[in-house]
Write an enzyme that holds these catalytic residues in place. Structure first.
Site, PDB file in Angstrom:
ATOM      1  N   CYS A 122       0.824  -1.221   0.000  1.00 47.51           N
ATOM      2  CA  CYS A 122       0.000   0.000   0.000  1.00 47.51           C
ATOM      3  C   CYS A 122       0.853   1.264   0.000  1.00 47.51           C
ATOM      4  O   CYS A 122       0.326   2.365  -0.162  1.00 47.51           O
ATOM      5  CB  CYS A 122      -0.948   0.002   1.184  1.00 47.51           C
ATOM      6  SG  CYS A 122      -1.858  -1.528   1.342  1.00 47.51           S
ATOM      7  N   HIS A 258      -3.309   6.826   2.186  1.00 54.90           N
ATOM      8  CA  HIS A 258      -3.736   5.531   1.653  1.00 54.90           C
ATOM      9  C   HIS A 258      -5.130   5.231   2.207  1.00 54.90           C
ATOM     10  O   HIS A 258      -5.374   5.380   3.407  1.00 54.90           O
ATOM     11  CB  HIS A 258      -2.727   4.452   2.059  1.00 54.90           C
ATOM     12  CG  HIS A 258      -3.248   3.062   1.913  1.00 54.90           C
ATOM     13  ND1 HIS A 258      -3.881   2.645   0.766  1.00 54.90           N
ATOM     14  CD2 HIS A 258      -3.249   2.008   2.765  1.00 54.90           C
ATOM     15  CE1 HIS A 258      -4.247   1.383   0.924  1.00 54.90           C
ATOM     16  NE2 HIS A 258      -3.885   0.978   2.128  1.00 54.90           N
ATOM     17  N   ASN A 289     -10.417  -0.672  -0.146  1.00 55.85           N
ATOM     18  CA  ASN A 289      -8.964  -0.518  -0.014  1.00 55.85           C
ATOM     19  C   ASN A 289      -8.308  -1.188  -1.219  1.00 55.85           C
ATOM     20  O   ASN A 289      -8.327  -2.407  -1.351  1.00 55.85           O
ATOM     21  CB  ASN A 289      -8.509  -1.171   1.298  1.00 55.85           C
ATOM     22  CG  ASN A 289      -7.001  -1.147   1.499  1.00 55.85           C
ATOM     23  OD1 ASN A 289      -6.239  -1.077   0.537  1.00 55.85           O
ATOM     24  ND2 ASN A 289      -6.578  -1.227   2.747  1.00 55.85           N
TER      25      ASN A 289
HETATM   26  N1  COA Z   1     -18.380  -8.583  10.614  1.00 58.18           N
HETATM   27  C1  COA Z   1     -18.933  -8.613  11.824  1.00 58.18           C
HETATM   28  N2  COA Z   1     -18.204  -8.808  12.945  1.00 58.18           N
HETATM   29  C2  COA Z   1     -16.884  -8.990  12.802  1.00 58.18           C
HETATM   30  C3  COA Z   1     -16.261  -8.999  11.555  1.00 58.18           C
HETATM   31  C4  COA Z   1     -17.061  -8.795  10.425  1.00 58.18           C
HETATM   32  N3  COA Z   1     -16.563  -8.763   9.181  1.00 58.18           N
HETATM   33  N4  COA Z   1     -14.944  -9.202  11.741  1.00 58.18           N
HETATM   34  C5  COA Z   1     -14.751  -9.323  13.048  1.00 58.18           C
HETATM   35  N5  COA Z   1     -15.931  -9.196  13.697  1.00 58.18           N
HETATM   36  C6  COA Z   1     -16.188  -9.245  15.137  1.00 58.18           C
HETATM   37  C7  COA Z   1     -15.210 -10.107  15.869  1.00 58.18           C
HETATM   38  O1  COA Z   1     -15.637 -11.448  15.898  1.00 58.18           O
HETATM   39  C8  COA Z   1     -15.209  -9.502  17.243  1.00 58.18           C
HETATM   40  O2  COA Z   1     -16.358  -9.926  17.941  1.00 58.18           O
HETATM   41  P1  COA Z   1     -16.311 -10.158  19.538  1.00 58.18           P
HETATM   42  O3  COA Z   1     -16.033  -8.799  20.131  1.00 58.18           O
HETATM   43  O4  COA Z   1     -17.670 -10.666  19.825  1.00 58.18           O
HETATM   44  O5  COA Z   1     -15.199 -11.135  19.765  1.00 58.18           O
HETATM   45  C9  COA Z   1     -15.398  -7.998  16.947  1.00 58.18           C
HETATM   46  O6  COA Z   1     -15.994  -7.921  15.637  1.00 58.18           O
HETATM   47  C10 COA Z   1     -14.117  -7.234  16.957  1.00 58.18           C
HETATM   48  O7  COA Z   1     -13.174  -7.927  16.146  1.00 58.18           O
HETATM   49  P2  COA Z   1     -11.822  -7.289  15.745  1.00 58.18           P
HETATM   50  O8  COA Z   1     -11.055  -8.190  14.835  1.00 58.18           O
HETATM   51  O9  COA Z   1     -11.140  -6.828  16.990  1.00 58.18           O
HETATM   52  O10 COA Z   1     -12.359  -6.064  14.887  1.00 58.18           O
HETATM   53  P3  COA Z   1     -11.803  -4.606  14.755  1.00 58.18           P
HETATM   54  O11 COA Z   1     -12.576  -3.651  15.527  1.00 58.18           O
HETATM   55  O12 COA Z   1     -10.307  -4.606  14.927  1.00 58.18           O
HETATM   56  O13 COA Z   1     -12.132  -4.327  13.242  1.00 58.18           O
HETATM   57  C11 COA Z   1     -10.935  -4.268  11.192  1.00 58.18           C
HETATM   58  C12 COA Z   1     -11.579  -5.142  12.232  1.00 58.18           C
HETATM   59  C13 COA Z   1     -10.290  -5.153  10.148  1.00 58.18           C
HETATM   60  C14 COA Z   1     -12.002  -3.403  10.551  1.00 58.18           C
HETATM   61  C15 COA Z   1      -9.885  -3.360  11.869  1.00 58.18           C
HETATM   62  O14 COA Z   1      -9.017  -4.109  12.677  1.00 58.18           O
HETATM   63  C16 COA Z   1      -9.080  -2.587  10.894  1.00 58.18           C
HETATM   64  O15 COA Z   1      -9.606  -1.804  10.149  1.00 58.18           O
HETATM   65  N6  COA Z   1      -7.769  -2.755  10.915  1.00 58.18           N
HETATM   66  C17 COA Z   1      -6.908  -2.100   9.968  1.00 58.18           C
HETATM   67  C18 COA Z   1      -6.974  -2.873   8.731  1.00 58.18           C
HETATM   68  C19 COA Z   1      -6.438  -2.129   7.567  1.00 58.18           C
HETATM   69  O16 COA Z   1      -6.584  -0.949   7.439  1.00 58.18           O
HETATM   70  N7  COA Z   1      -5.800  -2.867   6.713  1.00 58.18           N
HETATM   71  C20 COA Z   1      -5.272  -2.372   5.565  1.00 58.18           C
HETATM   72  C21 COA Z   1      -3.980  -1.755   5.820  1.00 58.18           C
HETATM   73  S1  COA Z   1      -3.184  -1.566   4.334  1.00 58.18           S
END
Ligand code: COA
Length: 333
Positions: A122, A258, A289
């Site tokens: 990215c 980004h 993304n």
């Molecule tokens: N839909 C619904 N629920 C989801 C889910 C989805 N697609 N993915 C995870 N969950 C749930 C999990 O099971 C967890 O539930 P729980 O609290 O009951 O255990 C809860 O949501 C939180 O999970 P988590 O993995 O901690 O989510 P998060 O708040 O970190 O959000 C992302 C996930 C991916 C959106 C976030 O981590 C993120 O944006 N990270 C950066 C990623 C990014 O920008 N990547 C590209 C970089 S180049």
């Protein structure tokens, strides 16, 4: 020992133009949720994304890159034969060799131009912009096409709720050339391979071939680790990029990070204490993304809609798998 000649190029470089290609098919959150246990509401709240583009038949990395490059070349007012180098940032070209860049050169009529792919995920587009400016100032080329292009859907498991809703496809390209005034500030860049597992591919193609893994390799991401790193480290890189360009956040008109996740953008805006007047790219909402493509796609969208204008001072920052990052201040074309 003989003294070797060296060459020097233009005093400065600038971006002449930007062009982009968006795949035909728009995919809603509802459609993504047919394959993962999630909801439109959750995806909007956690990422800001409402829809994204998924490439279909014929929309290969090479095709999308060539379409974006053609638009950029036309808007730059140069001809394909003026292109002195093609630098193509991608992590999703499905051939190890030859490069996608050299095929793009053939498709757009820039035959004979050197061309290579660069792999910085990215951050790839900002790596390319920085290198292009230095190569032009060093006299290695006059006009350089820098492309960011991805077909990430080939490397994402559409059943993985951690990644399926985020990643998408598209291409953006710029023409960079000589300038009387500085249109591209110094690049602040870095890498941290100790965090290589934060966003990676589940296995190598050779492990897949040899049956060591049975599933086709796809993207795995430690979402929270990436989120924390981006929000913690990028403000430092951005502030350095402003400082070495000799400006402050008050001088900015536009911020094009980004398009990783709209909440990361929100956190960066808060951490940088950007003035209200600064227009912030939010292309992720309808584009998802698109890794190396996200910054030029967002730049083109802001210029086409009139939200940003030619001559504006813009801060670019790319960050992602590696982990790697690059930031620079540019004048918009
Ligand atoms: N839909 C619904 N629920 C989801 C889910 C989805 N697609 N993915 C995870 N969950 C749930 C999990 O099971 C967890 O539930 P729980 O609290 O009951 O255990 C809860 O949501 C939180 O999970 P988590 O993995 O901690 O989510 P998060 O708040 O970190 O959000 C992302 C996930 C991916 C959106 C976030 O981590 C993120 O944006 N990270 C950066 C990623 C990014 O920008 N990547 C590209 C970089 S180049």
């Amino acid at each position: 020992m003989p003294t070797l000649n060296t060459v020097a190029g233009a005093k400065h470089a600038r971006i002449y133009s930007v062009g982009s290609y968006r795949p035909r098919r728009a995919v809603t959150n509802a459609e993504v949720c047919e394959l993962i246990d999630s909801s439109d509401e959750w995806i909007r709240e956690r990422s800001g994304i409402t829809e994204r583009r998924w490439a279909g038949e014929g929309e290969s990395v090479v095709y999308m890159a060539a379409e974006a490059a053609k638009v950029a070349i036309e808007r730059a007012g140069i001809s394909a034969s003026d292109v002195g180098l093609i630098m193509l940032a991608t992590v999703s070209h499905p051939y190890a060799f030859p490069s996608a860049a050299v095929e793009v050169g053939d498709l757009i009529g820039a035959r004979g131009a050197p061309a290579f792919d660069l792999s910085a995920a990215c951050a790839g587009f900002c790596f390319g912009v920085g290198m292009a400016a230095d190569l032009i100032r060093g006299g290695s080329a006059k006009f350089i096409v820098v492309v960011g292009v991805e077909r990430l859907t080939d490397y994402v498991d559409k059943h993985d709720r951690g990644t399926a809703f985020i990643f998408a496809d598209g291409a953006g390209a710029v023409v960079i050339g000589p300038s009387e005034t500085a249109g591209i500030g110094p690049t602040v860049w870095g890498g941290d391979g100790s965090q290589k597992d934060a966003i990676t591919v589940s296995a190598s193609m050779t492990d897949y071939r040899d049956g060591i893994v049975s599933e086709y390799p796809t993207t795995v991401m430690a979402g929270q680790q990436v989120f924390r790193w981006a929000v913690g480290e990028m403000p430092k890189a951005i502030n350095q990029a402003l400082e070495i360009a000799g400006i402050t956040a008050a001088d900015l008109d536009v911020f094009i990070p980004h398009q990783a996740n709209n909440r990361i953008t929100d956190a960066l805006v808060r951490a940088l204490d950007l003035p209200e007047k600064v227009k912030v790219a939010r292309d992720i909402i309808t584009t998802g993304n698109t890794s190396a493509a996200s910054i030029p796609l967002a730049m083109d969208a802001m210029l086409q809609s009139g939200e940003a204008k030619s001559g504006d001072t813009a801060l670019l920052v790319g960050f992602g798998s590696g982990l790697v990052h690059a930031a620079q201040v540019v004048t918009l074309p």
